[in-house]
Design a protein around this motif. Structure first.
Motif, PDB file in Angstrom:
ATOM      1  N   ARG A 257      92.370 -45.415  86.792  1.00  0.00           N
ATOM      2  CA  ARG A 257      91.932 -44.800  85.541  1.00  0.00           C
ATOM      3  C   ARG A 257      90.420 -44.762  85.395  1.00  0.00           C
ATOM      4  O   ARG A 257      89.920 -44.572  84.291  1.00  0.00           O
ATOM      5  CB  ARG A 257      92.520 -45.569  84.346  1.00  0.00           C
ATOM      6  CG  ARG A 257      94.009 -45.724  84.362  1.00  0.00           C
ATOM      7  CD  ARG A 257      94.518 -46.484  83.154  1.00  0.00           C
ATOM      8  NE  ARG A 257      94.218 -45.814  81.912  1.00  0.00           N
ATOM      9  CZ  ARG A 257      95.072 -45.675  80.908  1.00  0.00           C
ATOM     10  NH1 ARG A 257      96.289 -46.148  81.009  1.00  0.00           N
ATOM     11  NH2 ARG A 257      94.716 -45.088  79.808  1.00  0.00           N
ATOM     12  N   ILE A 258      89.698 -44.941  86.469  1.00  0.00           N
ATOM     13  CA  ILE A 258      88.232 -44.972  86.396  1.00  0.00           C
ATOM     14  C   ILE A 258      87.707 -43.761  85.625  1.00  0.00           C
ATOM     15  O   ILE A 258      88.111 -42.631  85.875  1.00  0.00           O
ATOM     16  CB  ILE A 258      87.616 -44.999  87.816  1.00  0.00           C
ATOM     17  CG1 ILE A 258      87.994 -46.304  88.512  1.00  0.00           C
ATOM     18  CG2 ILE A 258      86.095 -44.833  87.794  1.00  0.00           C
ATOM     19  CD1 ILE A 258      87.449 -47.554  87.876  1.00  0.00           C
ATOM     20  N   ASN A 259      86.811 -43.994  84.674  1.00  0.00           N
ATOM     21  CA  ASN A 259      86.370 -42.937  83.770  1.00  0.00           C
ATOM     22  C   ASN A 259      84.944 -43.230  83.272  1.00  0.00           C
ATOM     23  O   ASN A 259      84.738 -43.660  82.141  1.00  0.00           O
ATOM     24  CB  ASN A 259      87.359 -42.871  82.596  1.00  0.00           C
ATOM     25  CG  ASN A 259      87.195 -41.613  81.784  1.00  0.00           C
ATOM     26  OD1 ASN A 259      86.159 -40.959  81.847  1.00  0.00           O
ATOM     27  ND2 ASN A 259      88.210 -41.281  81.008  1.00  0.00           N
TER      28      ASN A 259
ATOM     29  N   LEU B 121      83.689 -41.691  79.866  1.00  0.00           N
ATOM     30  CA  LEU B 121      84.205 -42.373  78.685  1.00  0.00           C
ATOM     31  C   LEU B 121      83.455 -43.686  78.460  1.00  0.00           C
ATOM     32  O   LEU B 121      83.064 -44.022  77.345  1.00  0.00           O
ATOM     33  CB  LEU B 121      85.700 -42.644  78.883  1.00  0.00           C
ATOM     34  CG  LEU B 121      86.450 -43.275  77.721  1.00  0.00           C
ATOM     35  CD1 LEU B 121      86.461 -42.346  76.528  1.00  0.00           C
ATOM     36  CD2 LEU B 121      87.872 -43.618  78.124  1.00  0.00           C
ATOM     37  N   GLN B 122      83.239 -44.398  79.551  1.00  0.00           N
ATOM     38  CA  GLN B 122      82.512 -45.664  79.467  1.00  0.00           C
ATOM     39  C   GLN B 122      81.137 -45.454  78.842  1.00  0.00           C
ATOM     40  O   GLN B 122      80.734 -46.179  77.936  1.00  0.00           O
ATOM     41  CB  GLN B 122      82.370 -46.244  80.876  1.00  0.00           C
ATOM     42  CG  GLN B 122      81.636 -47.569  80.929  1.00  0.00           C
ATOM     43  CD  GLN B 122      81.385 -48.011  82.359  1.00  0.00           C
ATOM     44  OE1 GLN B 122      81.142 -47.205  83.253  1.00  0.00           O
ATOM     45  NE2 GLN B 122      81.468 -49.308  82.585  1.00  0.00           N
TER      46      GLN B 122
ATOM     47  N   TYR C   7      84.505 -58.879  85.085  1.00  0.00           N
ATOM     48  CA  TYR C   7      84.247 -57.501  84.665  1.00  0.00           C
ATOM     49  C   TYR C   7      84.701 -56.500  85.729  1.00  0.00           C
ATOM     50  O   TYR C   7      85.283 -55.465  85.427  1.00  0.00           O
ATOM     51  CB  TYR C   7      82.762 -57.347  84.373  1.00  0.00           C
ATOM     52  CG  TYR C   7      82.368 -55.974  83.905  1.00  0.00           C
ATOM     53  CD1 TYR C   7      82.621 -55.571  82.607  1.00  0.00           C
ATOM     54  CD2 TYR C   7      81.752 -55.076  84.767  1.00  0.00           C
ATOM     55  CE1 TYR C   7      82.278 -54.309  82.169  1.00  0.00           C
ATOM     56  CE2 TYR C   7      81.407 -53.805  84.335  1.00  0.00           C
ATOM     57  CZ  TYR C   7      81.665 -53.422  83.043  1.00  0.00           C
ATOM     58  OH  TYR C   7      81.328 -52.167  82.616  1.00  0.00           O
TER      59      TYR C   7
ATOM     60  N   ILE D  31      88.744 -56.312  85.828  1.00  0.00           N
ATOM     61  CA  ILE D  31      89.604 -55.814  84.748  1.00  0.00           C
ATOM     62  C   ILE D  31      89.714 -54.294  84.710  1.00  0.00           C
ATOM     63  O   ILE D  31      90.572 -53.762  84.019  1.00  0.00           O
ATOM     64  CB  ILE D  31      89.167 -56.283  83.339  1.00  0.00           C
ATOM     65  CG1 ILE D  31      87.665 -56.337  83.265  1.00  0.00           C
ATOM     66  CG2 ILE D  31      89.760 -57.609  82.963  1.00  0.00           C
ATOM     67  CD1 ILE D  31      87.160 -55.759  82.028  1.00  0.00           C
ATOM     68  N   ALA D  32      88.859 -53.573  85.412  1.00  0.00           N
ATOM     69  CA  ALA D  32      88.968 -52.113  85.392  1.00  0.00           C
ATOM     70  C   ALA D  32      90.169 -51.687  86.248  1.00  0.00           C
ATOM     71  O   ALA D  32      90.367 -52.195  87.338  1.00  0.00           O
ATOM     72  CB  ALA D  32      87.695 -51.493  85.935  1.00  0.00           C
ATOM     73  N   ILE D  33      90.963 -50.769  85.699  1.00  0.00           N
ATOM     74  CA  ILE D  33      92.115 -50.260  86.459  1.00  0.00           C
ATOM     75  C   ILE D  33      91.643 -49.089  87.324  1.00  0.00           C
ATOM     76  O   ILE D  33      91.156 -48.092  86.808  1.00  0.00           O
ATOM     77  CB  ILE D  33      93.249 -49.812  85.500  1.00  0.00           C
ATOM     78  CG1 ILE D  33      93.751 -51.023  84.693  1.00  0.00           C
ATOM     79  CG2 ILE D  33      94.401 -49.182  86.274  1.00  0.00           C
ATOM     80  CD1 ILE D  33      94.810 -50.690  83.656  1.00  0.00           C
TER      81      ILE D  33
ATOM     82  N   ALA E  11      84.783 -51.426  80.336  1.00  0.00           N
ATOM     83  CA  ALA E  11      85.003 -51.485  81.777  1.00  0.00           C
ATOM     84  C   ALA E  11      84.826 -50.105  82.402  1.00  0.00           C
ATOM     85  O   ALA E  11      84.708 -49.109  81.691  1.00  0.00           O
ATOM     86  CB  ALA E  11      86.401 -52.028  82.051  1.00  0.00           C
ATOM     87  N   ASP E  12      84.827 -50.064  83.721  1.00  0.00           N
ATOM     88  CA  ASP E  12      84.622 -48.789  84.409  1.00  0.00           C
ATOM     89  C   ASP E  12      85.724 -47.761  84.118  1.00  0.00           C
ATOM     90  O   ASP E  12      85.545 -46.580  84.347  1.00  0.00           O
ATOM     91  CB  ASP E  12      84.517 -49.011  85.918  1.00  0.00           C
ATOM     92  CG  ASP E  12      83.233 -49.761  86.280  1.00  0.00           C
ATOM     93  OD1 ASP E  12      82.272 -49.694  85.484  1.00  0.00           O
ATOM     94  OD2 ASP E  12      83.196 -50.415  87.336  1.00  0.00           O
ATOM     95  N   ASP E  13      86.860 -48.219  83.613  1.00  0.00           N
ATOM     96  CA  ASP E  13      87.895 -47.252  83.242  1.00  0.00           C
ATOM     97  C   ASP E  13      87.728 -46.796  81.785  1.00  0.00           C
ATOM     98  O   ASP E  13      88.565 -46.066  81.266  1.00  0.00           O
ATOM     99  CB  ASP E  13      89.303 -47.832  83.478  1.00  0.00           C
ATOM    100  CG  ASP E  13      89.493 -49.184  82.803  1.00  0.00           C
ATOM    101  OD1 ASP E  13      88.699 -49.519  81.897  1.00  0.00           O
ATOM    102  OD2 ASP E  13      90.420 -49.911  83.179  1.00  0.00           O
ATOM    103  N   GLY E  14      86.659 -47.236  81.141  1.00  0.00           N
ATOM    104  CA  GLY E  14      86.370 -46.779  79.782  1.00  0.00           C
ATOM    105  C   GLY E  14      87.094 -47.568  78.706  1.00  0.00           C
ATOM    106  O   GLY E  14      86.974 -47.257  77.535  1.00  0.00           O
ATOM    107  N   ARG E  15      87.867 -48.581  79.102  1.00  0.00           N
ATOM    108  CA  ARG E  15      88.560 -49.375  78.081  1.00  0.00           C
ATOM    109  C   ARG E  15      87.635 -50.470  77.573  1.00  0.00           C
ATOM    110  O   ARG E  15      86.855 -51.038  78.326  1.00  0.00           O
ATOM    111  CB  ARG E  15      89.817 -50.010  78.672  1.00  0.00           C
ATOM    112  CG  ARG E  15      90.797 -48.971  79.179  1.00  0.00           C
ATOM    113  CD  ARG E  15      92.139 -49.601  79.490  1.00  0.00           C
ATOM    114  NE  ARG E  15      92.018 -50.690  80.445  1.00  0.00           N
ATOM    115  CZ  ARG E  15      92.975 -51.594  80.633  1.00  0.00           C
ATOM    116  NH1 ARG E  15      94.081 -51.544  79.926  1.00  0.00           N
ATOM    117  NH2 ARG E  15      92.812 -52.538  81.530  1.00  0.00           N
TER     118      ARG E  15
END
Lengths: 246, 461
Positions: free
Chosen positions: A222-224, A227-228, A214, A217-219, B46-50
């Motif tokens: 682009r942390i957001n 949105l999450q 987990y 996989i976050a880029i 994920a922390d990037d919202g995807r």
């Protein structure tokens, strides 16, 4: 007259039956779990009658539609305050005009039921993904949930289908109810929090692997977080392996 | 190297692949574990919202190719690792059983040669299905250049297969991925597409046999690494949907993971551009638009200020306002502020009575946007104006609502896309048509007396 029922769907339907056959003027239908009596109002306690309840259910199904019945059930299990009278009004209108009611998407009486029903539908769909099993000693997969609405009966069949070869328990710890499945039968019942077995020896290893995945996989560019949280509200995090603080 | 470390490396290496969908599967559980859900399920964000629905990993990041834009290029100095088949299977089964994931998305760098890599991937999916009774969703990458027979065989075990087209033009590929000419990328796509059609035909005739890639094929391309215009990207997508029956084209804003003089010096990935392409892609697939209506040679890039539908409506103000109570479905869909769900609801609600603006609001139409394009029983909305400048101003401000969920950029998941196309609706709701149908019988369990509490020790599992 205020009808007091025991909080169950069948008892609620029994109250609806009484409303129609006793021809009383009902100003509210309240669950015995949350009503506070006062000196002025008149109360009547309804006891669940399965035959009366089923006849109301059949009437909704045939005089209105299956779609309406499903929406009414979803609305009921939303546990949103005031839903009992919304449902009663909907049924009254539905009995007059039939299945046309399913098309009246701009009407207030209809929306009072549809909006809670949609919330329940939304949460059901979310919970299919956001539910986490932990493997316990004895080979039982155990999942703790604390949904906003009472959705356990709506989501359990999905897991029965999907995890057909596993023993599992889904436990709504807020409402103290659980669905249990032993690879043959599923049942739904009230369940206490005590004596839940220890975690299986392998469990923490896979939790660690999942948390590690987990994280990776976050880029980073682009942390957001906003949105999450839009998609995965924070109130669900406490039961999510990847978000739980240890 | 331990499994945890490998997982870190190979998840890192796979995360730039955009596809996350698990929809369209029809695989049913037959005495094993797993099932496909028609509309797909997101399991976490994920922390990037995807959204994360699949365990997305590379089998290996030890690549023989040296594509300039790619983090796994052979000349890049990153830690390298490869999973064994057993490791991938162990992770998939254990993650699935805990409901972390909807299935597996397996991709790989090209290890030794394309056929060798494809063979390793095939071994994994075969074992998952045959030895572990796994019926969950599997998406694998077809490796361009691999033996046709291997790709065909893999297609019998997976739900979706994809080939990444990587860059929107041959010229871009020439510069940035000289080992992958467009022809080589289109060949397996063509092969998969033909095989899907052939398989469907066979199933129709003989009514049995396994499905070949039942959830269809998809592809992905990188936006912003080459000078290609939005128009050529959208035309390419249109052709891919038309000619290869692709289910989805994914767009990925170029994230500079390596520096190279042949790459643009980007500071930030072009997220807004990616976002506009998704909105337009949605318009192609569900709203009946064509690429040429949205962009033209003289206007080859999307307007950063307005979403593609609003931009189109501004250029076609002469067609509006339209009457809600009589306009055809196709035309309703073209109104900014009306999405697929609200258009359908309008059609439904119209059958039982004439609609007012108040009804429309309750149905989910965003009147702040749609109000400029509609009449209700001949009347216009309060804020209606035929002045172009005022309409534009109001559409832009409706887009910039700070509280609005749709103004959050950078999401690539399925769930945001309907929202992003400038409508007020929620795709989850739209997809929620197949909730468990047999719940009626369960409701009666609530009638058990409260004092009949069950203890875990009473249950004999």
């Amino acid at each position: 007259m205020i009808y007091i029922y025991d909080g169950t769907w069948d008892c609620f339907l029994t109250a609806v039956h009484h409303y129609y056959y006793d021809k009383q003027d009902v100003s509210n239908i309240e669950s015995s779990l949350c009503y506070i009596p006062n000196l002025i109002d008149e109360y009547r306690f309804i006891t669940s009658d399965i035959i009366k309840a089923k006849s109301v259910e059949e009437a909704i199904l045939h005089k209105i539609s299956a779609e309406s019945l499903e929406n009414l059930q979803k609305c009921f299990f939303s546990e949103i305050e005031g839903r009992e009278m919304w449902i009663l009004k909907y049924i009254r209108l539905g009995f007059k005009i039939g299945s046309r009611i399913d098309s009246m998407l701009g009407d207030k009486t209809v929306l009072d039921v549809l909006i809670p029903a949609r919330k329940v539908g939304m949460e059901c769909h979310r919970m299919l993904g956001l539910l986490r099993f932990e493997l316990l000693d004895g080979g039982i997969y155990y999942a703790k949930i604390q949904p906003d609405h009472n959705i356990i009966s709506f989501i359990s069949p999905h897991f029965k289908n999907r995890f057909a070869d596993q023993n599992w328990i889904i436990h709504d710890t807020t409402r103290k109810i659980a669905s249990l499945y032993n690879t043959k039968k599923m049942l739904l019942s009230y369940m206490d929090l005590s004596n839940i077995p220890e975690l299986h020896a392998d469990e923490l290893r896979f939790q660690a692997l999942w948390k590690n995945y987990y994280k990776h996989i976050a880029i980073k560019n682009r942390i957001n977080p906003k949105l999450q949280k839009n998609f995965m509200p924070k109130r669900y995090w406490k039961n999510l392996t990847e978000k739980k603080s240890d | 190297m331990d499994l945890n470390e490998k997982l870190g490396i190979l998840a890192d290496a796979a995360k730039y692949d955009v596809s996350c969908s698990s929809s369209g599967g029809t695989r049913k559980n037959k005495n094993g574990v797993g099932d496909s859900h028609a509309c797909g399920i997101c399991h976490t964000w994920a922390d990037d919202g995807r959204c994360v629905s699949l365990l997305k990993i590379l089998l290996s990041n030890e690549c023989i190719y040296d594509c300039v834009y790619c983090i796994n290029r052979s000349s890049n100095d990153v830690p390298r690792a490869s999973f064994t088949a057993e490791e991938v299977i162990e992770l998939t089964m254990n993650f699935y059983r805990r409901n972390y994931i909807e299935g597996l998305f397996l991709s790989s760098a090209v290890l030794k040669n394309p056929s060798h890599t494809m063979e390793l991937m095939l071994e994994i999916v075969k074992k998952l299905r045959n030895e572990h009774g796994f019926f969950g969703y599997i998406h694998i990458k077809a490796i361009p250049g691999a033996d046709e027979r291997l790709i065909n065989e893999a297609g019998m075990y997976v739900d979706r297969m994809s080939v990444n087209i990587e860059l929107p033009s041959d010229k871009g590929l020439e510069v940035l991925a000289p080992q992958k000419p467009k022809r080589a990328l289109l060949k397996p796509m063509h092969q998969i597409s033909n095989k899907i059609i052939e398989n469907k035909e066979n199933k129709r005739l003989f009514k049995k046999g396994d499905s070949f890639v039942p959830a269809g094929q998809s592809t992905q391309l990188i936006v912003g690494a080459t000078p290609d215009k939005d128009l050529s990207i959208l035309k390419l997508s249109e052709a891919l949907y038309g000619n290869f029956n692709l289910k989805r084209v994914y767009y990925s804003a170029f994230v500079p993971t390596v520096t190279d003089p042949r790459l643009p010096a980007l500071i930030k990935p072009p997220l807004l551009r990616e976002h506009r392409l998704y909105q337009a892609d949605w318009l192609l697939r569900f709203y009946g638009f064509e690429a040429d209506e949205l962009l033209s040679k003289s206007n080859p890039n999307f307007n950063p200020e307005l979403d593609p539908k609003a931009d189109w409506a501004m250029r076609n103000l002469h067609m509006f306002p339209i009457e809600v109570n009589s306009a055809e479905y196709e035309l309703l869909l073209r109104v900014p502020g009306i999405g697929v769900k609200s258009a359908q609801r309008i059609i439904t609600a119209r059958r039982v009575g004439r609609l007012t603006f108040d009804n429309l609001k309750k149905i989910g139409v965003v009147l702040k946007r749609a109000g400029h394009f509609l009449t209700c029983q001949g009347k216009t909305y309060d804020s209606y104006s035929s002045n172009e400048a005022i309409v534009k101003e109001s559409l832009i401000s409706a887009n910039l609502q700070p509280k609005s969920k749709k103004s959050v950029l950078g999401q690539m998941s399925l769930f945001s896309l309907v929202n992003d196309s400038g409508t007020d609706e929620n795709i989850s709701e739209f997809l929620l048509t197949d909730s468990p149908s047999n719940n009626r019988q369960w409701l009666s369990y609530y009638n058990q007396p409260q004092d009949g509490r069950l203890l875990l020790s009473d249950i004999h599992l």
